[in-house]
Motif scaffolding. Sequence first.
Motif, PDB file in Angstrom:
ATOM      1  N   ASN A  97      63.721  61.341  12.020  1.00  0.00           N
ATOM      2  CA  ASN A  97      63.156  62.595  11.503  1.00  0.00           C
ATOM      3  C   ASN A  97      63.457  63.775  12.421  1.00  0.00           C
ATOM      4  O   ASN A  97      63.677  64.895  11.956  1.00  0.00           O
ATOM      5  CB  ASN A  97      61.647  62.448  11.306  1.00  0.00           C
ATOM      6  N   ASP A  98      63.449  63.517  13.734  1.00  0.00           N
ATOM      7  CA  ASP A  98      63.767  64.587  14.680  1.00  0.00           C
ATOM      8  C   ASP A  98      65.211  65.060  14.502  1.00  0.00           C
ATOM      9  O   ASP A  98      65.498  66.269  14.552  1.00  0.00           O
ATOM     10  CB  ASP A  98      63.569  64.108  16.119  1.00  0.00           C
ATOM     11  N   CYS A  99      66.133  64.102  14.295  1.00  0.00           N
ATOM     12  CA  CYS A  99      67.543  64.466  14.075  1.00  0.00           C
ATOM     13  C   CYS A  99      67.698  65.247  12.777  1.00  0.00           C
ATOM     14  O   CYS A  99      68.439  66.240  12.726  1.00  0.00           O
ATOM     15  CB  CYS A  99      68.412  63.212  14.035  1.00  0.00           C
ATOM     16  N   LEU A 100      67.002  64.800  11.730  1.00  0.00           N
ATOM     17  CA  LEU A 100      67.091  65.496  10.447  1.00  0.00           C
ATOM     18  C   LEU A 100      66.555  66.914  10.566  1.00  0.00           C
ATOM     19  O   LEU A 100      67.100  67.854   9.982  1.00  0.00           O
ATOM     20  CB  LEU A 100      66.334  64.716   9.372  1.00  0.00           C
ATOM     21  N   ALA A 101      65.472  67.066  11.329  1.00  0.00           N
ATOM     22  CA  ALA A 101      64.909  68.403  11.536  1.00  0.00           C
ATOM     23  C   ALA A 101      65.879  69.279  12.318  1.00  0.00           C
ATOM     24  O   ALA A 101      66.011  70.481  12.050  1.00  0.00           O
ATOM     25  CB  ALA A 101      63.572  68.291  12.279  1.00  0.00           C
ATOM     26  N   TRP A 102      66.581  68.672  13.284  1.00  0.00           N
ATOM     27  CA  TRP A 102      67.557  69.431  14.072  1.00  0.00           C
ATOM     28  C   TRP A 102      68.688  69.925  13.176  1.00  0.00           C
ATOM     29  O   TRP A 102      69.096  71.091  13.257  1.00  0.00           O
ATOM     30  CB  TRP A 102      68.110  68.554  15.195  1.00  0.00           C
TER      31      TRP A 102
ATOM     32  N   ILE B 198      71.699  66.383   4.067  1.00  0.00           N
ATOM     33  CA  ILE B 198      70.546  65.879   4.821  1.00  0.00           C
ATOM     34  C   ILE B 198      70.088  64.537   4.238  1.00  0.00           C
ATOM     35  O   ILE B 198      69.717  63.609   4.975  1.00  0.00           O
ATOM     36  CB  ILE B 198      69.385  66.897   4.797  1.00  0.00           C
TER      37      ILE B 198
ATOM     38  N   ASP C 271      69.869  60.976   6.137  1.00  0.00           N
ATOM     39  CA  ASP C 271      68.629  60.187   6.082  1.00  0.00           C
ATOM     40  C   ASP C 271      68.932  58.754   5.677  1.00  0.00           C
ATOM     41  O   ASP C 271      68.392  57.798   6.246  1.00  0.00           O
ATOM     42  CB  ASP C 271      67.659  60.843   5.102  1.00  0.00           C
TER      43      ASP C 271
ATOM     44  N   SER D 295      70.192  76.374   8.918  1.00  0.00           N
ATOM     45  CA  SER D 295      69.371  77.482   8.433  1.00  0.00           C
ATOM     46  C   SER D 295      69.729  78.797   9.123  1.00  0.00           C
ATOM     47  O   SER D 295      70.290  78.816  10.231  1.00  0.00           O
ATOM     48  CB  SER D 295      67.883  77.179   8.664  1.00  0.00           C
TER      49      SER D 295
ATOM     50  N   THR E 116      68.607  70.338   9.927  1.00  0.00           N
ATOM     51  CA  THR E 116      68.067  71.333   9.005  1.00  0.00           C
ATOM     52  C   THR E 116      68.029  72.706   9.659  1.00  0.00           C
ATOM     53  O   THR E 116      68.382  73.724   9.055  1.00  0.00           O
ATOM     54  CB  THR E 116      66.663  70.925   8.539  1.00  0.00           C
ATOM     55  N   ASN E 117      67.616  72.725  10.928  1.00  0.00           N
ATOM     56  CA  ASN E 117      67.593  73.980  11.680  1.00  0.00           C
ATOM     57  C   ASN E 117      69.009  74.503  11.926  1.00  0.00           C
ATOM     58  O   ASN E 117      69.261  75.711  11.895  1.00  0.00           O
ATOM     59  CB  ASN E 117      66.864  73.770  13.007  1.00  0.00           C
TER      60      ASN E 117
END
Length: 324
Positions: free
Chosen positions: A62-67, A52, A56, A73, A69-70
């Motif tokens: 940030n939206d892509c990084l959150a995607w 991640i 970055d 998980s 990360t999900n």
Amino acid sequence: MQSGFRAGHGCTSATLKVLNDDITAIDKRHYCATVFIDLAKAFNSVNHHILIGRLDSLGFSNDCLAWFTNYFSDKVQCVKSEGLLSGPLAVSMGVPQGSILGPTLFSVYINDVALAAGESLIHLYADDTILYTFGPSVDTVLTTLQTSFNAIQLSFRGLQLLLNASKTKCMLFNRSLPAPVPPSSITTLDGSVLDYVDNYKYLGVCLDCKLSFQCHIKHLQSKIKSRIGFLFCNKASFTHAAKHTLVKLTILPILDFGDVIYKIASNTLLNKLDAVYHSAIRFVTKAPYTTHHCDLYALVGWPSLYTQSQFLFWPTLLPVVCCQ
């Protein structure tokens, strides 16, 4: 310096790049030393937090990084054996193999390793890494290679990737220059001494220290002979069309793969491949053993192996003249 999972690149282009550098150095009467690096379970060892961070640094939003990360998980794995299913075990590392994103994410993860090569050259095909250097003095070459190898190992450690020392090998190309006996040892950071080998299978092509391709052609010859032997033993079971298809699907791809690489071998070695190629055509056409090879090519509508490699003709795309 990465040929894995890239459009227009592949095993052949990666091997050609390395061989071109090596042969250019050898023509200048330089020594060329190589380390073939093997990593243990590389795809399964990817640290999600480091990955991640890499995404970055490449400017992902940030939206892509959150995607992503999900995406990483809540993954679990289990084992099924004889109808029994084990309990789920959380997967905290690795990228899914066989997925569309997996190879690209791994390339992003490992890409910056190439920056640690220093004065040596490096090329990667996914996790298959080759490190090599050359120069007029064998001692200088091996010293430079050891320094670069140390830096590469530190880079792998920073990514939590584990070096498989037992499968990591060294080779000193000595096509025209005498090799020192024994050459200086190349060691891992843990102190393990790497083995020197005379040949190594790199991306499907067996490279030898003389760059003669003798071991590779011998392997191809043996592999094709065994398949042709099976086909001849069962020839009564196949129609002409089936014979034609079987040879195209089981014999010709073996000869086609990497042919632009190994075709620099001597005519004596290449003639051995011509012999098994002619046997395959005789299986299709029922032509007698005494039939001249030019007549064999005309009967089946295929070019010679030399013509294929020179002009990139593919037998599967050429018109076929059927014979009874």
